[in-house]
Write a protein that holds these residues in place. Structure first.
Motif, PDB file in Angstrom:
ATOM      1  N   PHE A  46       3.286 -72.295  11.088  1.00  0.00           N
ATOM      2  CA  PHE A  46       2.614 -73.566  10.816  1.00  0.00           C
ATOM      3  C   PHE A  46       2.233 -74.310  12.099  1.00  0.00           C
ATOM      4  O   PHE A  46       1.413 -75.228  12.057  1.00  0.00           O
ATOM      5  CB  PHE A  46       3.494 -74.458   9.929  1.00  0.00           C
ATOM      6  N   SER A  47       2.795 -73.899  13.227  1.00  0.00           N
ATOM      7  CA  SER A  47       2.476 -74.541  14.498  1.00  0.00           C
ATOM      8  C   SER A  47       1.308 -73.882  15.221  1.00  0.00           C
ATOM      9  O   SER A  47       0.562 -74.561  15.938  1.00  0.00           O
ATOM     10  CB  SER A  47       3.709 -74.536  15.421  1.00  0.00           C
ATOM     11  N   VAL A  48       1.140 -72.558  15.045  1.00  0.00           N
ATOM     12  CA  VAL A  48       0.133 -71.850  15.853  1.00  0.00           C
ATOM     13  C   VAL A  48      -0.946 -71.144  15.038  1.00  0.00           C
ATOM     14  O   VAL A  48      -1.951 -70.704  15.597  1.00  0.00           O
ATOM     15  CB  VAL A  48       0.808 -70.808  16.778  1.00  0.00           C
ATOM     16  N   SER A  49      -0.776 -71.037  13.728  1.00  0.00           N
ATOM     17  CA  SER A  49      -1.732 -70.293  12.908  1.00  0.00           C
ATOM     18  C   SER A  49      -3.138 -70.882  12.974  1.00  0.00           C
ATOM     19  O   SER A  49      -3.353 -72.082  12.778  1.00  0.00           O
ATOM     20  CB  SER A  49      -1.269 -70.278  11.450  1.00  0.00           C
ATOM     21  N   LYS A  50      -4.118 -70.042  13.230  1.00  0.00           N
ATOM     22  CA  LYS A  50      -5.515 -70.476  13.252  1.00  0.00           C
ATOM     23  C   LYS A  50      -5.970 -70.888  11.854  1.00  0.00           C
ATOM     24  O   LYS A  50      -6.774 -71.807  11.704  1.00  0.00           O
ATOM     25  CB  LYS A  50      -6.403 -69.353  13.785  1.00  0.00           C
ATOM     26  N   ARG A  51      -5.477 -70.200  10.823  1.00  0.00           N
ATOM     27  CA  ARG A  51      -5.844 -70.572   9.446  1.00  0.00           C
ATOM     28  C   ARG A  51      -5.322 -71.964   9.111  1.00  0.00           C
ATOM     29  O   ARG A  51      -6.029 -72.775   8.503  1.00  0.00           O
ATOM     30  CB  ARG A  51      -5.296 -69.546   8.448  1.00  0.00           C
ATOM     31  N   VAL A  52      -4.081 -72.244   9.477  1.00  0.00           N
ATOM     32  CA  VAL A  52      -3.498 -73.557   9.208  1.00  0.00           C
ATOM     33  C   VAL A  52      -4.288 -74.647   9.928  1.00  0.00           C
ATOM     34  O   VAL A  52      -4.605 -75.695   9.355  1.00  0.00           O
ATOM     35  CB  VAL A  52      -2.015 -73.587   9.636  1.00  0.00           C
ATOM     36  N   LYS A  53      -4.635 -74.411  11.196  1.00  0.00           N
ATOM     37  CA  LYS A  53      -5.380 -75.400  11.970  1.00  0.00           C
ATOM     38  C   LYS A  53      -6.785 -75.613  11.404  1.00  0.00           C
ATOM     39  O   LYS A  53      -7.329 -76.726  11.454  1.00  0.00           O
ATOM     40  CB  LYS A  53      -5.461 -74.957  13.430  1.00  0.00           C
ATOM     41  N   ALA A  54      -7.364 -74.540  10.845  1.00  0.00           N
ATOM     42  CA  ALA A  54      -8.725 -74.652  10.275  1.00  0.00           C
ATOM     43  C   ALA A  54      -8.711 -75.341   8.915  1.00  0.00           C
ATOM     44  O   ALA A  54      -9.732 -75.892   8.484  1.00  0.00           O
ATOM     45  CB  ALA A  54      -9.356 -73.266  10.156  1.00  0.00           C
ATOM     46  N   THR A  55      -7.587 -75.320   8.227  1.00  0.00           N
ATOM     47  CA  THR A  55      -7.513 -75.795   6.849  1.00  0.00           C
ATOM     48  C   THR A  55      -7.008 -77.225   6.727  1.00  0.00           C
ATOM     49  O   THR A  55      -7.473 -77.982   5.870  1.00  0.00           O
ATOM     50  CB  THR A  55      -6.623 -74.859   6.008  1.00  0.00           C
ATOM     51  N   TYR A  56      -6.052 -77.622   7.591  1.00  0.00           N
ATOM     52  CA  TYR A  56      -5.402 -78.914   7.423  1.00  0.00           C
ATOM     53  C   TYR A  56      -5.666 -79.851   8.605  1.00  0.00           C
ATOM     54  O   TYR A  56      -5.613 -79.440   9.759  1.00  0.00           O
ATOM     55  CB  TYR A  56      -3.877 -78.734   7.274  1.00  0.00           C
ATOM     56  N   ALA A  57      -5.924 -81.109   8.279  1.00  0.00           N
ATOM     57  CA  ALA A  57      -6.236 -82.092   9.312  1.00  0.00           C
ATOM     58  C   ALA A  57      -5.023 -82.445  10.151  1.00  0.00           C
ATOM     59  O   ALA A  57      -5.147 -82.865  11.303  1.00  0.00           O
ATOM     60  CB  ALA A  57      -6.791 -83.360   8.666  1.00  0.00           C
ATOM     61  N   ASP A  58      -3.794 -82.303   9.590  1.00  0.00           N
ATOM     62  CA  ASP A  58      -2.585 -82.711  10.313  1.00  0.00           C
ATOM     63  C   ASP A  58      -1.914 -81.565  11.055  1.00  0.00           C
ATOM     64  O   ASP A  58      -0.808 -81.713  11.562  1.00  0.00           O
ATOM     65  CB  ASP A  58      -1.586 -83.342   9.334  1.00  0.00           C
ATOM     66  N   ALA A  59      -2.574 -80.397  11.121  1.00  0.00           N
ATOM     67  CA  ALA A  59      -1.961 -79.240  11.781  1.00  0.00           C
ATOM     68  C   ALA A  59      -2.000 -79.390  13.298  1.00  0.00           C
ATOM     69  O   ALA A  59      -2.912 -80.011  13.830  1.00  0.00           O
ATOM     70  CB  ALA A  59      -2.698 -77.964  11.362  1.00  0.00           C
TER      71      ALA A  59
END
Length: 199
Positions: free
Chosen positions: A186-199
């Motif tokens: 949840f800290s480094v995933s590119k998918r998480v960063k692309a999907t969520y504003a608070d990542a």
């Protein structure tokens, strides 16, 4: 001052389908009133932009979807069964350890809380809700914290023989490995960063 903070967001009214801009406070609060139909939106559906369409990593899929499915559907069933078995075995355990009833009831209470919080976390991630990633990280910290505290709680109430110590160590080790994997994800995933504003 964080210069990367967005001042407005493109959203879609869930009542009339109008595309409009909401400010940062409305996005954080998770609700806004549509100026066209005057209905209150209690959930925010972000408008899809050209960059979103072009980004194949945006969306709940892959390992992210696996985490969500486990939190909402699999873990509640498995954990509920284990808690039920623990409750059924209270009497037998209390015959050997007089304080076992207190420990088991505390563990069941914490277990139920973690199940509920886990489901809420999975739903927030699934719906791409504001603060979903931070909620997931908090859930992971709570699980790890409880795995660390539980053995001391058992020892405090006299459940400190070799079997309980070994089981507590194994539970903490499993929680530690799970925490390291998913917190990093949840800290480094590119998918998480692309999907969520608070990542």
């Amino acid at each position: 001052m964080n210069t990367n903070t967005k001042l407005s967001y493109d959203a879609v009214c869930t009542h009339c389908g109008a595309e409009l801009e909401i400010d940062a406070a409305e996005q954080q609060a998770g609700r806004f009133t549509c100026p066209q139909c005057q209905n209150l939106n209690t959930e925010i559906r972000m408008a899809e932009t050209d960059s979103d369409v072009a980004n194949p990593l945006k969306g709940v899929a892959g390992w992210l979807k696996f985490f969500v499915v486990v939190r909402i559907y699999i873990d509640p069933v498995v954990s509920s069964i284990l808690l039920l078995l623990a409750f059924i075995g209270i009497g037998e355990l209390a015959d050997v350890y007089p304080n076992a009833t207190i420990v088991v009831l505390i563990e069941i209470g914490v277990g139920i809380y973690l199940i509920v919080f886990g489901i809420q976390t999975g739903i927030a991630l699934r719906d791409i809700a504001p603060g979903a990633v931070q909620k997931a990280k908090k859930f992971l910290l709570l699980v790890l914290g409880w795995a660390a505290v539980a053995p001391f709680l058992e020892a405090l109430f006299g459940l400190s023989d070799e079997a309980f110590v070994a089981e507590g160590f194994k539970n903490f080790l499993r929680a530690g490995v799970s925490f390291a994997i998913w917190y990093t994800y949840f800290s480094v995933s590119k998918r998480v960063k692309a999907t969520y504003a608070d990542a």
